[in-house]
Motif scaffolding. Structure first.
Motif, PDB file in Angstrom:
ATOM      1  N   UNK A   1      28.567  30.616  34.370  1.00 15.34           N
ATOM      2  CA  UNK A   1      28.495  31.252  35.695  1.00 15.34           C
ATOM      3  C   UNK A   1      29.229  32.588  35.651  1.00 15.34           C
ATOM      4  N   UNK A   2      28.643  33.556  36.312  1.00 21.09           N
ATOM      5  CA  UNK A   2      29.180  34.914  36.434  1.00 21.09           C
ATOM      6  C   UNK A   2      29.520  35.128  37.909  1.00 21.09           C
ATOM      7  N   UNK A   3      30.793  35.367  38.205  1.00 22.01           N
ATOM      8  CA  UNK A   3      31.268  35.520  39.575  1.00 22.01           C
ATOM      9  C   UNK A   3      31.510  36.993  39.904  1.00 22.01           C
ATOM     10  N   UNK A   4      31.434  37.308  41.187  1.00 16.39           N
ATOM     11  CA  UNK A   4      31.843  38.618  41.688  1.00 16.39           C
ATOM     12  C   UNK A   4      33.114  38.437  42.505  1.00 16.39           C
ATOM     13  N   UNK A   5      34.118  39.244  42.203  1.00 17.97           N
ATOM     14  CA  UNK A   5      35.423  39.151  42.836  1.00 17.97           C
ATOM     15  C   UNK A   5      35.669  40.387  43.689  1.00 17.97           C
ATOM     16  N   UNK A   6      35.888  40.191  44.976  1.00 21.22           N
ATOM     17  CA  UNK A   6      36.158  41.316  45.866  1.00 21.22           C
ATOM     18  C   UNK A   6      37.495  41.963  45.573  1.00 21.22           C
ATOM     19  N   UNK A   7      37.542  43.302  45.712  1.00 24.35           N
ATOM     20  CA  UNK A   7      38.795  44.019  45.457  1.00 24.35           C
ATOM     21  C   UNK A   7      38.991  45.185  46.416  1.00 24.35           C
ATOM     22  N   UNK A   8      38.185  45.253  47.473  1.00 16.97           N
ATOM     23  CA  UNK A   8      38.320  46.340  48.451  1.00 16.97           C
ATOM     24  C   UNK A   8      39.377  46.002  49.488  1.00 16.97           C
ATOM     25  N   UNK A   9      39.996  47.040  50.019  1.00 20.46           N
ATOM     26  CA  UNK A   9      40.867  46.915  51.185  1.00 20.46           C
ATOM     27  C   UNK A   9      40.472  48.056  52.114  1.00 20.46           C
ATOM     28  N   UNK A  10      39.577  47.763  53.041  1.00 23.56           N
ATOM     29  CA  UNK A  10      38.969  48.812  53.849  1.00 23.56           C
ATOM     30  C   UNK A  10      39.968  49.483  54.782  1.00 23.56           C
ATOM     31  N   UNK A  11      40.984  48.733  55.232  1.00 24.73           N
ATOM     32  CA  UNK A  11      42.005  49.326  56.096  1.00 24.73           C
ATOM     33  C   UNK A  11      42.794  50.404  55.365  1.00 24.73           C
ATOM     34  N   UNK A  12      42.962  50.218  54.056  1.00 16.62           N
ATOM     35  CA  UNK A  12      43.706  51.193  53.252  1.00 16.62           C
ATOM     36  C   UNK A  12      42.789  52.221  52.591  1.00 16.62           C
ATOM     37  N   UNK A  13      41.478  52.118  52.843  1.00 15.50           N
ATOM     38  CA  UNK A  13      40.532  53.058  52.244  1.00 15.50           C
ATOM     39  C   UNK A  13      40.261  52.796  50.781  1.00 15.50           C
TER      40      UNK A  13
END
Length: 433
Positions: free
Chosen positions: A387-399
């Motif tokens: 299995x190949x996962x996608x891991x979120x790494x955005x922080x939209x509040x901090x841009x």
């Protein structure tokens, strides 16, 4: 490698924060105390992992040139007391954690190479290697894998089975996986399952994937004719043949990449617009010699087998067309390394992580990500279910927008902690199966 030529500002409608390490979902099948230990040890090492990631980011190396990165990885793994092998398929490294107790054999793969980029870095630990940057997140992938190795090694007495850590070079040019396999990787290790992750643009604290193909199938098709009189008509006919395959309207919201994460029509909604699609790149190329004319187009399809069917359908149509006498051949001239996740393992691993850390952190994909993205991790999957996962790494509040391959690519480094926690726990559960 997840490529995206368009630079977009992604607005995620629902912001989710990562649970504190002591907040675990109740489960009848998981060892709650053991998973608390995972999170406690991840918390203790987090600052050191951030330093490791920043060092990789500061000294990035291109595909087939990862000598320094490889040495750092091997040194770290040896410091944990693992069995370590180097120079596999180039600068590939393998670390083996043996518990010496009967159990499953699980592999975790991380890619280690960087990309060419002349854009200025957006962090204060910017690259010191001119023209090279980690803008695809492989520095983070590598760090998370090292963190998992350290956590699991520290819990060795509580585990059974064997864990293989594969650090793969040359992913960006799709050379490394094949090189490692050809160099005897699977003579050295014998995993029953294999896993990997990639940074994605979702909020930090989120993982996602789907059974079978999380990315669209993306192939180049070439149609060749004899170069005879009436070649303009042949070219126009063939271009129209390609373009008429597309089933997405030009003014569709499909084309705006910020809609990938839209809660109503995006990939996380069962009614997503990113399924059942077939698109054609309008930049159709024509190549001519004295004897032949070739017309080439890139096609992208959500269904993994659709382009194979299209190829056969086009062949039959061309043989029945008014240009059948001039028609010579049709073939794929370029193919992506299509990731194909094992259906049972996808379901079981996503459920396992959701049980331990909360289902709000585990979001299924209901469509396939467009634009011809891929990863040669798929070559490992052809030999071993995984299995190949996608891991979120955005922080939209901090841009902070973790859109791979974009000039302003950045990550919320809390994703390192999330990745180590989620996937250390997942591997522990797999070892028990």
């Amino acid at each position: 490698m997840i490529s995206n030529k368009k630079i977009v500002k992604i607005v995620f409608a629902v912001q989710l924060t990562f649970l504190p390490f002591f907040m675990l979902g109740q489960s009848k099948t998981t060892d709650i105390a053991l998973h608390k230990m995972v999170q406690q040890r991840t918390e203790l090492m987090f600052d050191s992992l951030v330093k490791i990631r920043r060092d990789f980011h500061t000294y990035p190396e291109l595909a087939e040139e990862e000598e320094g990165t490889s040495k750092k990885i091997a040194f770290y793994l040896k410091s944990l007391g693992l069995e370590v092998y180097t120079h596999i398929g180039g600068y590939g490294v393998v670390g083996i954690l043996r518990t010496n107790k009967k159990g499953k054999r699980i592999a975790w793969r991380a890619d280690i190479d960087a990309l060419e980029s002349n854009h200025s870095d957006v962090v204060n630990f910017s690259s010191k290697n001119k023209g090279v940057r980690h803008i695809c997140g492989h520095d983070v992938h590598t760090t998370i894998a090292l963190g998992i190795a350290k956590v699991l090694t520290s819990l060795k007495e509580n585990l059974r089975g064997t864990v293989y850590f594969i650090f793969q070079p040359s992913e960006e040019n799709w050379v490394g996986a094949k090189a490692m396999i050809d160099d005897g990787l699977f003579d050295l290790i014998d995993p029953e399952e294999i896993y990997a992750l990639h940074i994605g643009p979702m909020s930090e604290g989120i993982i996602t994937t789907k059974a079978r193909n999380p990315f669209a199938d993306y192939k180049g098709i070439e149609i060749t004719f004899e170069n005879t009189k009436g070649k303009k008509n042949i070219i126009d006919y063939t271009k129209a043949l390609f373009l008429n395959l597309q089933n997405v309207l030009p003014d569709s919201k499909f084309w705006d990449n910020k809609n990938l994460l839209d809660p109503n029509i995006g990939l996380g909604n069962p009614n997503t617009i990113f399924k059942d699609y077939l698109t054609v790149n309008p930049n159709i190329a024509v190549k001519e010699t004295d004897n032949e004319i070739s017309v080439r187009a890139y096609l992208s399809a959500e269904k993994e087998t659709q382009l194979e069917l299209i190829l056969n359908q086009l062949r039959m149509k061309l043989k029945k067309s008014r240009y059948s006498a001039q028609f010579l051949d049709i073939k794929f001239y370029k193919e992506t390394a299509l990731v194909l996740n094992d259906e049972q393992l996808t379901s079981e691993t996503m459920s396992s992580i959701g049980e331990i850390y909360g289902n709000e952190h585990v979001l299924p994909l209901y469509g396939a990500i467009p634009d011809g993205r891929g990863d040669d991790f798929s070559l490992f999957q052809r030999k071993i279910p995984g299995v190949y996962f996608l891991l979120g790494a955005s922080n939209f509040e901090k841009g902070i927008i973790s859109m791979p391959h974009s000039p302003n690519f950045a990550v919320d480094e809390s994703c390192i902690k999330t990745g180590v926690n989620f996937f250390s726990s997942m591997i522990i559960e797999r070892l028990k199966q």
